[in-house]
Design a protein around this motif. Structure first.
Motif, short mmCIF file in Angstrom:
data_model
loop_
_atom_site.label_atom_id
_atom_site.label_comp_id
_atom_site.label_asym_id
_atom_site.label_seq_id
_atom_site.Cartn_x
_atom_site.Cartn_y
_atom_site.Cartn_z
N THR A 32 0.81 -1.22 0.00
CA THR A 32 0.00 0.00 0.00
C THR A 32 0.84 1.27 0.00
O THR A 32 0.32 2.35 -0.27
N HIS A 33 2.15 1.14 0.26
CA HIS A 33 3.01 2.32 0.21
C HIS A 33 3.26 2.79 -1.22
O HIS A 33 3.96 3.78 -1.43
N ILE A 34 2.71 2.09 -2.20
CA ILE A 34 2.73 2.61 -3.57
C ILE A 34 1.90 3.90 -3.64
O ILE A 34 2.15 4.77 -4.47
N VAL A 35 0.91 4.00 -2.76
CA VAL A 35 0.07 5.21 -2.70
C VAL A 35 0.82 6.32 -1.98
O VAL A 35 0.90 7.44 -2.46
N ASN A 36 1.33 5.98 -0.81
CA ASN A 36 2.11 6.95 -0.04
C ASN A 36 2.90 6.20 1.02
O ASN A 36 2.40 5.22 1.58
N ARG A 37 4.10 6.67 1.29
CA ARG A 37 4.93 6.01 2.30
C ARG A 37 4.59 6.49 3.71
O ARG A 37 5.18 6.03 4.68
N ARG A 38 3.64 7.38 3.79
CA ARG A 38 3.07 7.76 5.09
C ARG A 38 1.62 7.33 5.12
O ARG A 38 0.90 7.48 4.13
N VAL A 39 1.17 6.83 6.25
CA VAL A 39 -0.22 6.42 6.38
C VAL A 39 -0.66 6.63 7.83
O VAL A 39 0.09 6.35 8.77
N LYS A 40 -1.86 7.15 7.97
CA LYS A 40 -2.45 7.29 9.31
C LYS A 40 -3.42 6.14 9.52
O LYS A 40 -4.28 5.90 8.68
N GLN B 233 8.94 7.45 4.74
CA GLN B 233 9.37 8.24 3.59
C GLN B 233 10.88 8.21 3.41
O GLN B 233 11.38 8.34 2.30
N SER B 234 11.59 8.07 4.51
CA SER B 234 13.05 8.10 4.44
C SER B 234 13.61 6.82 3.86
O SER B 234 13.00 5.75 3.97
N ASP B 235 14.78 6.91 3.25
CA ASP B 235 15.50 5.74 2.79
C ASP B 235 16.62 5.36 3.75
O ASP B 235 17.46 4.50 3.44
#
Length: 227
Positions: free
Chosen positions: A116-124, A146-148
């Motif tokens: 699901t992080h294909i949508v965003n690497r942040r999720v609430k 978000q960080s690598d």
């Protein structure tokens, strides 16, 4: 602090670093080598997690709601609470370090969730968790991947556990919902959201037919159910 306590602290830190490394590798794989698959699959992963939760909680009327807005997409279901093992698997990304290889939670709430992080690497994540004394708590988690940098991911793992300390005990709730919120921030996330929703709509009859635990799926103002 005795030597055993010091060794335990070091071991826990190694577990977090290994989990952080696995999380980053998983995210990289889905957002590079398997990007088109991830765009079509992410919403099905959330649906499968909702089904697994509902079955584990012995709930036979699962409702799924997906709301796509200009800047965000929300996935909500009433499958019930998380156990402590399940919420730990989400935070650790399904790492094999804190869980045995045969654990049902590996992939169920961890590695599969990375798609699901294909949508965003942040999720609430907003939902409910049940402790070992069968007390229900309402919680909110901000997962930031978000960080690598492995150290930053490891730091967020620790922050997530700290956030759970802010959970509040609740009583007499008839419905226990879980909500995942992703911001739509760039072309990749936009493409992933719309491809995923389109794929779901094209296959929704099969999803409902083969998962009779689902009573309905709502996508914005459209309601899909078997009658």
């Amino acid at each position: 602090m005795g030597l055993g306590d010091k060794a335990r602290e070091v071991a826990i830190e190694h577990v977090k670093q290994k989990a952080a490394r696995d999380i980053l590798n998983g995210i990289k794989e889905w957002r590079t080598n398997k990007i088109e698959t991830a765009k079509r699959r992410w919403v099905f992963e959330l649906i499968q997690n909702a089904i697994d939760t509902a079955k584990a909680r012995r709930k036979n009327r699962l409702k799924v709601e997906i709301a796509v807005e200009d800047n965000s997409v929300k996935f909500k279901h009433n499958g019930g609470y998380f156990t402590l093992d399940e919420i730990g698997a989400v935070i650790y990304g399904g790492s094999r370090k804190p869980y045995a290889p045969e654990s049902e939670y590996i992939g169920r709430f961890g590695t599969g969730f990375l798609v699901t992080h294909i949508v965003n690497r942040r999720v609430k994540i907003e939902g409910f968790a049940c402790d070992n004394n069968n007390r229900i708590y309402e919680f909110e988690l901000q997962i930031d991947r978000q960080s690598d940098d492995e150290n930053e991911i490891s730091k967020n793992i620790e922050e997530c556990f700290q956030q759970l300390n802010n959970a509040r005990a609740v009583n007499n709730l008839s419905e226990l919902y879980t909500t995942y919120t992703y911001r739509i921030g760039d072309r990749l996330s936009q493409s992933a959201v719309y491809k995923g929703i389109d794929e779901l709509k094209r296959n929704i009859l099969f999803v409902l037919a083969f998962n009779d635990i689902i009573s309905e799926i709502r996508i914005n103002d459209e309601i899909f159910k078997i009658e």
